[in-house]
Design a protein around this motif. Structure first.
Motif: not given
Length: 439
Positions: A145-155
């Motif tokens: 039901d949603r999108l999640v953006e993930v920063d691979l450097l900081t987590g």
């Protein structure tokens, strides 16, 4: 003079009519250097090697396509479902099946440098539905039901504020995210609250969505779909309960440009699990997970030009960097099928794991995923996996003892799938596989 004037007016009228019939694009496509991304079951590395996911083994393998050898295998500690080579080409992002998490791997060493759990609030559920790259260090993961953006450097994880209709993330391109909902609505999500939607041109219900192919040069997205008629399936013959199509979406209009039926001559081939486009955009590879087949389509005409039998339960396909080889990723066989990249013949199998399979559950897994044998399905039409996802497979009202479950499966395979039925040994193998699955 009158002849020239008449010719001019006729020509102008034809030109106006042609322009009136040509839809005006509504969206400006991203620039040529914008990131276009679709997560797959493999990635071609800068070294020329192929990184391949092995879901049943919980590992990632490196394959040298030139020497056709398995060069390395690393354990991930979870069941992987999607893989991305990030744009800077030094990191891999692996999306897990089940509880959503993203593992970040260093390309040269294949060591896991970060493991990011997607702690998202309900009602998102636990299973991720697609992943795509946004930048050199950021990915977007599709939950129900949603999108999640993930920063691979900081987590760091950043869920979208707005709730979405349950669906699957297909791809990302520049500022756009492309989804398809369970109700058969295609969505283009832009920056902020911008959203463009349109319904699929069918009255059938959407049943499964395969891995897509995005052509950034033409602005076309190829999406393999399994559809189910709205009529009661029990009133239909076994080979008419599902149908396979390839939807070609013009992302600039936006809308469906073509709707290609994927029925083939020698039986019902269902569950198109992926589509891949070759470098010169003349051929499409379509894998059929339940029928262990690969079909090759001409891009311009949509016609099938070749068919090959491949390994058990192919979930993805692609080409080597030099386009000399085509391949499929087969999860039940845990390996690749290699074919000539021009004629698509002379298939060769290449295992992608050194782990020894459990003899009993591996036989049961084959019964669950494939529909080739008439004992499990009539006319190659329905596998167990056609209707049932492995996770959370057994409903609460199904008998839970092995003896009662065997009796239930005997009846279900004959009545629901049209199979002639399994013997006691094969039923025991199927039950052992079902028992091995996480709930």
């Amino acid at each position: 003079m009158w002849t020239r004037a008449l010719f001019f007016f006729v020509w102008a009228g034809l030109l106006f009519a042609a322009q009136a019939q040509t839809p005006t694009p509504l969206l400006v496509l991203p620039s040529a250097n914008a990131i276009a991304s679709v997560a797959r079951a493999y990635a071609l590395l800068p070294s020329g090697e192929l990184a391949v996911l092995n879901p049943s083994a919980g590992s990632l393998s490196l394959v040298n396509l030139r020497t056709r050898t398995l060069t390395r295998e690393v354990s991930l500690g979870f069941t992987p479902q999607r893989l991305l080579l990030m744009p800077e080409r030094t990191r891999l992002a692996v999306l897990s099946d089940g509880a959503p998490r993203v593992a970040v791997l260093d390309v040269p060493t294949l060591t896991i440098t970060r493991l990011i759990d997607l702690d998202v609030p309900p009602p998102s559920g636990t299973s991720a539905q697609g992943m795509a790259a946004l930048s050199a260090s950021r990915v977007v993961v599709g939950l129900s039901d949603r999108l999640v953006e993930v920063d691979l450097l900081t987590g760091e994880t950043t869920p979208t504020a707005r709730a979405l209709t349950p669906g699957v993330l297909l791809a990302a391109w520049g500022p756009y995210r492309y989804r398809i909902t369970e109700q058969g609505i295609f969505e283009i999500l832009g920056t902020g609250s911008a959203r463009v939607t349109f319904p699929l041109p069918t009255d059938d219900q959407l049943h499964r969505v395969g891995t897509s192919a995005l052509d950034a040069r033409s602005g076309l997205l190829y999406v393999p779909l399994t559809l189910r008629p709205t009529a009661d399936p029990e009133l239909l013959p076994f080979d008419a309960q599902y149908s396979a199509v390839l939807m070609v979406v013009d992302l600039a209009l936006p809308g469906v440009r073509r709707w290609i039926r994927l029925e083939l001559a020698d039986g019902g081939w269902h569950l198109p699990s992926s589509v891949a486009l070759n470098a010169d955009r003349t051929r499409l590879l379509v894998t059929y997970a339940a029928s262990n087949r690969l079909s090759v389509l001409d891009v311009r005409s949509g016609q099938r030009v070749a068919t090959s039998r491949v390994g058990a339960h192919p979930i993805d396909a692609g080409f080597s960097a030099d386009a000399q080889l085509a391949f499929t990723v087969n999860t039940v066989d845990v390996g690749l099928t290699l074919l000539d990249g021009r004629l698509f013949g002379a298939a060769e199998s290449l295992p992608t794991t050194n782990q020894a399979p459990n003899p009993l559950t591996s036989v049961g897994e084959r019964w669950f995923y494939t529909a080739e044998d008439p004992r499990i399905a009539w006319n190659h039409s329905l596998s167990c996996h056609t209707c049932h996802a492995p996770r959370g497979l057994l409903p609460v009202d199904v008998p839970q003892s092995d003896a009662e479950l065997a009796a239930f499966l005997k009846v279900h395979i004959v009545n629901a799938q049209g199979g002639s039925g399994l013997n006691e040994v094969d039923l025991a193998a199927l039950i052992a596989y079902l028992r091995s699955l996480p709930n």
